[in-house]
Motif scaffolding. Structure first.
Motif, PDB file in Angstrom:
ATOM      1  N   GLN A 190     -10.894 -33.338  21.099  1.00  0.00           N
ATOM      2  CA  GLN A 190      -9.898 -32.691  21.950  1.00  0.00           C
ATOM      3  C   GLN A 190      -8.746 -33.647  22.186  1.00  0.00           C
ATOM      4  O   GLN A 190      -8.902 -34.867  22.054  1.00  0.00           O
ATOM      5  N   LYS A 218     -13.207 -26.377  16.567  1.00  0.00           N
ATOM      6  CA  LYS A 218     -13.961 -27.400  17.283  1.00  0.00           C
ATOM      7  C   LYS A 218     -15.461 -27.165  17.156  1.00  0.00           C
ATOM      8  O   LYS A 218     -16.239 -28.106  16.932  1.00  0.00           O
ATOM      9  N   VAL A 229     -17.366 -31.755  22.271  1.00  0.00           N
ATOM     10  CA  VAL A 229     -16.311 -31.071  23.014  1.00  0.00           C
ATOM     11  C   VAL A 229     -16.775 -30.918  24.451  1.00  0.00           C
ATOM     12  O   VAL A 229     -17.945 -30.584  24.705  1.00  0.00           O
TER      13      VAL A 229
END
Length: 280
Positions: A190, A218, A229
């Motif tokens: 991220q 992701k 994440v």
């Protein structure tokens, strides 16, 4: 002398690309036309905006200042156009929301109170939470902090605990909870602004690797073991797959979910919708 918004758009394109040819392609105009428009803008403002040589195009200090001022000015002009059109119709209200946030109850209640009103919804990305408000794409937006509150009215709605997503066969999978220090050796998939505590608590930041934009990308990289994440629990419940699991993080503050709108607007529907969102 009034500033021509079209010339400002041309200027911003060149400033962002720092290349007249690529900017002209993005604007779908000929490069000589673009160069003439930039020269005309410089003459009107009586400043030099770019330094150009055979190797590079750079902004001058005056150009840097104009870029900082031009972006919100152009966004405001686009917002004006959208809002005037919406006011002329008088029948539309658009609600933005971040992934994982369910806004159905508030939208249905506003529609029930105003059956003549078309209430639209629009999913927004992390990087455009406030931009969609400033440029008029939405009337209000359910946002996740942190955001830049400049020019906005922001109302807190609720706190959303956060968890880390890891592969189903990860060394931490199956644990009831973790602390952020347990993730010190992991790569964060991220942008740092999404989890500022990571940088502050882990120290030195995550290792080098891909930084991804969409949630689907992701999750693919998490499942493949490329990194982890951190997400609010509402988003975790929205994105589930068998090869990825989540673990609550005990020492990470909950995500603040808020409602935001342009503070200069006086549409009574804004306050009414804010009251509805706080109740449902």
């Amino acid at each position: 002398m009034d500033v021509d918004l079209r010339k400002l758009r041309y200027f911003v394109a060149v400033a962002e690309h720092l290349h007249f040819g690529r900017a002209a392609e993005a604007l779908h105009i000929a490069q000589p036309v673009l160069s003439r428009q930039i020269r005309a803008l410089e003459e009107e403002l009586k400043v030099q905006l770019f330094r150009r040589d055979r190797r590079a195009t750079e902004l001058t200090p005056a150009g840097e200042q104009l870029l900082a001022d031009a972006r919100p000015l152009l966004a405001g002009a686009e917002a004006l156009r959208r809002r005037v059109g919406r006011a002329a119709r008088g029948d539309r209200f658009t609600v933005g929301f971040m992934p994982g946030l369910i806004v159905t109850a508030a939208v249905r209640e506003l529609s029930r109170r105003h059956p003549e009103l078309t209430v639209d919804v629009q999913r927004v990305e992390w990087t455009e939470q406030t931009a969609v408000i400033h440029d008029g794409r939405v009337d209000v937006c359910f946002v996740r902090q942190p955001i830049d509150p400049a020019g906005l009215t922001v109302r807190d709605l609720f706190l959303d605990p956060r968890a880390v997503l890891v592969p189903a066969d990860h060394r931490l999978a199956g644990k009831e909870t973790v602390e952020i220090a347990d993730l010190a050796d992991e790569h964060l998939l991220q942008v740092p602004a999404a989890v500022p505590e990571w940088r502050d608590q882990v120290g030195g930041g995550p290792s080098a690797g891909p930084v991804l934009r969409t949630m689907e990308e992701k999750l693919e990289h998490v499942a493949a073991g490329h990194g982890v994440v951190v997400l609010p629990m509402s988003a975790v419940s929205f994105y589930q797959r068998p090869d990825v699991t989540h673990i609550p993080i005990t020492d990470l503050a909950p995500n603040r979910v808020c409602l935001a709108w342009d503070s200069t607007r006086r549409n009574p529907l804004l306050a009414e919708f804010a009251a509805i969102a706080a109740e449902v």
